[in-house]
Design an enzyme around this catalytic site. Structure first.
Site, PDB file in Angstrom:
ATOM      1  N   HIS A 140      -7.894   0.552  -8.482  1.00 14.48           N
ATOM      2  CA  HIS A 140      -6.513   1.033  -8.604  1.00 14.48           C
ATOM      3  C   HIS A 140      -6.022   1.147 -10.049  1.00 14.48           C
ATOM      4  O   HIS A 140      -4.904   0.720 -10.380  1.00 14.48           O
ATOM      5  CB  HIS A 140      -5.566   0.138  -7.803  1.00 14.48           C
ATOM      6  CG  HIS A 140      -5.788   0.197  -6.310  1.00 14.48           C
ATOM      7  ND1 HIS A 140      -6.266   1.301  -5.667  1.00 14.48           N
ATOM      8  CD2 HIS A 140      -5.580  -0.736  -5.332  1.00 14.48           C
ATOM      9  CE1 HIS A 140      -6.341   1.062  -4.357  1.00 14.48           C
ATOM     10  NE2 HIS A 140      -5.941  -0.164  -4.129  1.00 14.48           N
ATOM     11  N   HIS A 211       0.644   3.380  -2.033  1.00 12.78           N
ATOM     12  CA  HIS A 211       0.074   2.192  -1.393  1.00 12.78           C
ATOM     13  C   HIS A 211       1.101   1.490  -0.498  1.00 12.78           C
ATOM     14  O   HIS A 211       1.257   0.264  -0.568  1.00 12.78           O
ATOM     15  CB  HIS A 211      -0.463   1.246  -2.480  1.00 12.78           C
ATOM     16  CG  HIS A 211      -1.642   0.447  -2.063  1.00 12.78           C
ATOM     17  ND1 HIS A 211      -1.615  -0.398  -0.968  1.00 12.78           N
ATOM     18  CD2 HIS A 211      -2.893   0.360  -2.572  1.00 12.78           C
ATOM     19  CE1 HIS A 211      -2.790  -0.979  -0.852  1.00 12.78           C
ATOM     20  NE2 HIS A 211      -3.589  -0.535  -1.805  1.00 12.78           N
ATOM     21  N   GLU A 343      -3.862   5.422   2.776  1.00 13.30           N
ATOM     22  CA  GLU A 343      -3.797   5.959   1.412  1.00 13.30           C
ATOM     23  C   GLU A 343      -4.539   7.294   1.366  1.00 13.30           C
ATOM     24  O   GLU A 343      -5.766   7.328   1.490  1.00 13.30           O
ATOM     25  CB  GLU A 343      -4.437   4.971   0.431  1.00 13.30           C
ATOM     26  CG  GLU A 343      -3.785   3.611   0.431  1.00 13.30           C
ATOM     27  CD  GLU A 343      -4.751   2.498   0.011  1.00 13.30           C
ATOM     28  OE1 GLU A 343      -5.217   2.494  -1.133  1.00 13.30           O
ATOM     29  OE2 GLU A 343      -5.056   1.641   0.842  1.00 13.30           O
TER      30      GLU A 343
HETATM   31  C1  GLA Z   1      -6.967  -0.851  -1.197  1.00 13.02           C
HETATM   32  C2  GLA Z   1      -8.356  -1.364  -1.284  1.00 13.02           C
HETATM   33  C3  GLA Z   1      -8.426  -2.735  -0.704  1.00 13.02           C
HETATM   34  C4  GLA Z   1      -7.442  -3.650  -1.400  1.00 13.02           C
HETATM   35  C5  GLA Z   1      -6.074  -3.088  -1.334  1.00 13.02           C
HETATM   36  C6  GLA Z   1      -5.102  -3.918  -2.120  1.00 13.02           C
HETATM   37  O1  GLA Z   1      -6.631  -0.526   0.079  1.00 13.02           O
HETATM   38  O2  GLA Z   1      -9.297  -0.530  -0.677  1.00 13.02           O
HETATM   39  O3  GLA Z   1      -9.713  -3.235  -0.800  1.00 13.02           O
HETATM   40  O4  GLA Z   1      -7.811  -3.810  -2.727  1.00 13.02           O
HETATM   41  O5  GLA Z   1      -6.069  -1.775  -1.804  1.00 13.02           O
HETATM   42  O6  GLA Z   1      -5.176  -5.266  -1.833  1.00 13.02           O
END
Ligand code: GLA
Length: 378
Positions: A140, A211, A343
């Protein structure tokens, strides 16, 4: 046609005004109710003012957004009895969003949403190294992704908020000054639309997403295991033990990953080590805006559709939530699977996976991505 001949003179005058009034009409429904847009101070980050903007549509759907991380702090939608409820997780104040372990609650994510293996990629003959903030992989956007920066906000209309961020050349190890615009719009048909655009002065990987952590029961059910999910995806990208795609594109048929027809999330989750945290390959024919998923919570009757221009969808079932986050809304314990994220994205680790759709933005090109989360109840 006949009806047209029967129009009175006053009705004709009204018709001729419609063009001038069309902008107003978009902001007003049949019962004459209008959109509203309010703002209030929400604290300071690095000396910069944080403001919470609240947009309400004519049927009462409401979204609040702060310019820290472009984060949605509240999303009020109605259940089947017309009672509004907040369908996302969140905190009472800015302090909550600033806590170190905040797992990207409802924020805008980038420069590259999800993971880049070992935090490394090569572009135009140059090697780039990013922060290995997740088991040695980059997650991220690195240590300080776009979820942790202050965006510049501008009201576009009572139904739209524009957020801008200039991500400088070298920031978090990425090449190029990337100028980003994200526009949140609350639509008349109860959609929360996000339009992203970006331009760069050097080639760079880019994968922007939102997110949001959804729980359509609005706090009544402590997990999303009873929600029913459907995704228009016959395939997904399998991952290794640190959630990096193996490069394979696998069929969902006959596996717990099959959500081609609506299925309770809890039904087969025990067969998926760690829970769902994968990228589904959407059955889209092109990069047009299409409906790709629906989520239903039967007690409240709330339904959410996901529409996107993107080729992939990360379904994350809140596996890392463990009840330890502080300053949560109403002091709620956000336990494992308290919410889920859908997402919309390009596939994880695409800069190192030549067979995945391209994520490199070049100077002179414009990155475009639209996603809509659309709500109803039945
Ligand atoms: C995304 C990732 C997960 C986790 C979340 C945040 O969905 O794929 O593995 O890191 O973000 O916790």
């Amino acid at each position: 046609m006949k009806k047209l001949f029967l129009l009175s003179a006053s009705a004709l005058t009204l018709f001729s005004c419609i063009d001038n009034e069309s902008a107003d009409k978009m902001e007003q429904n049949d019962s004459g109710k209008k959109y509203s847009f309010t703002e209030r101070p929400y604290g300071k980050v690095e000396g910069k003012e944080i403001t919470e903007y609240t947009l309400t549509n004519p049927s009462g759907m409401q979204v609040s957004i702060i310019n820290y991380g472009g984060t949605v702090t509240k999303l009020m939608t109605k259940d089947k009895k017309d009672t509004p409820g907040n369908v996302i997780l969140g905190y009472d104040t800015l302090t909550g969003y600033l806590q170190k372990s905040n797992p990207y609650f409802n924020a805008l994510v980038g420069r590259y949403g999800n993971r880049i293996a070992a935090g490394k990629f090569t572009l135009d003959g140059n090697n780039y190294t990013l922060a290995g903030n997740n088991n040695g992989n980059s997650l991220h956007g690195g240590n300080k992704g776009y979820d942790k920066v202050v965006w510049t906000a501008k009201k576009l209309s009572d139904s739209s908020l524009q957020l801008n961020y200039l991500s400088e050349d070298g920031e978090e190890g990425y090449p190029g000054n990337l100028s980003i615009q994200a526009i949140y719009t609350l639509t008349g048909d109860n959609g929360l639309k996000i339009d992203y655009t970006a331009t760069t002065d050097k080639a760079t990987p880019i994968n922007l997403t939102s997110h949001c952590y959804f729980n359509l029961s609005a706090g009544a059910d402590s997990t999303i295991l009873n929600h029913e999910l459907q995704m228009a995806a016959d395939k997904y990208t399998p991952v290794n033990d640190v959630l990096i795609p193996t490069g394979q594109i696998a069929d969902v048929k006959g596996t717990p990953m099959d959500f081609t027809t609506a299925k309770q999330i809890g039904k087969e989750i025990a067969q998926v080590p760690g829970g769902y945290d994968h990228n589904w390959v959407l059955n889209k024919k092109d990069d047009g805006l299409e409906k790709v998923a629906s989520l239903h919570e039967s007690t409240s009757g709330r339904m959410m559709e996901v529409w996107t221009t993107e080729p992939g969808l990360q379904f994350y079932s809140g596996n890392f939530l463990d009840g330890t986050l502080t300053n949560t809304k109403d002091g709620k314990k956000y336990v494992k699977h308290a919410a889920l994220c859908l997402e919309t994205q390009h596939f994880p680790d695409s800069p190192n996976q030549p067979s995945f759709p391209n994520t490199i933005l070049k100077p002179g090109e414009t990155y475009r991505h639209t996603t809509v989360y659309k709500f109803s109840a039945k």
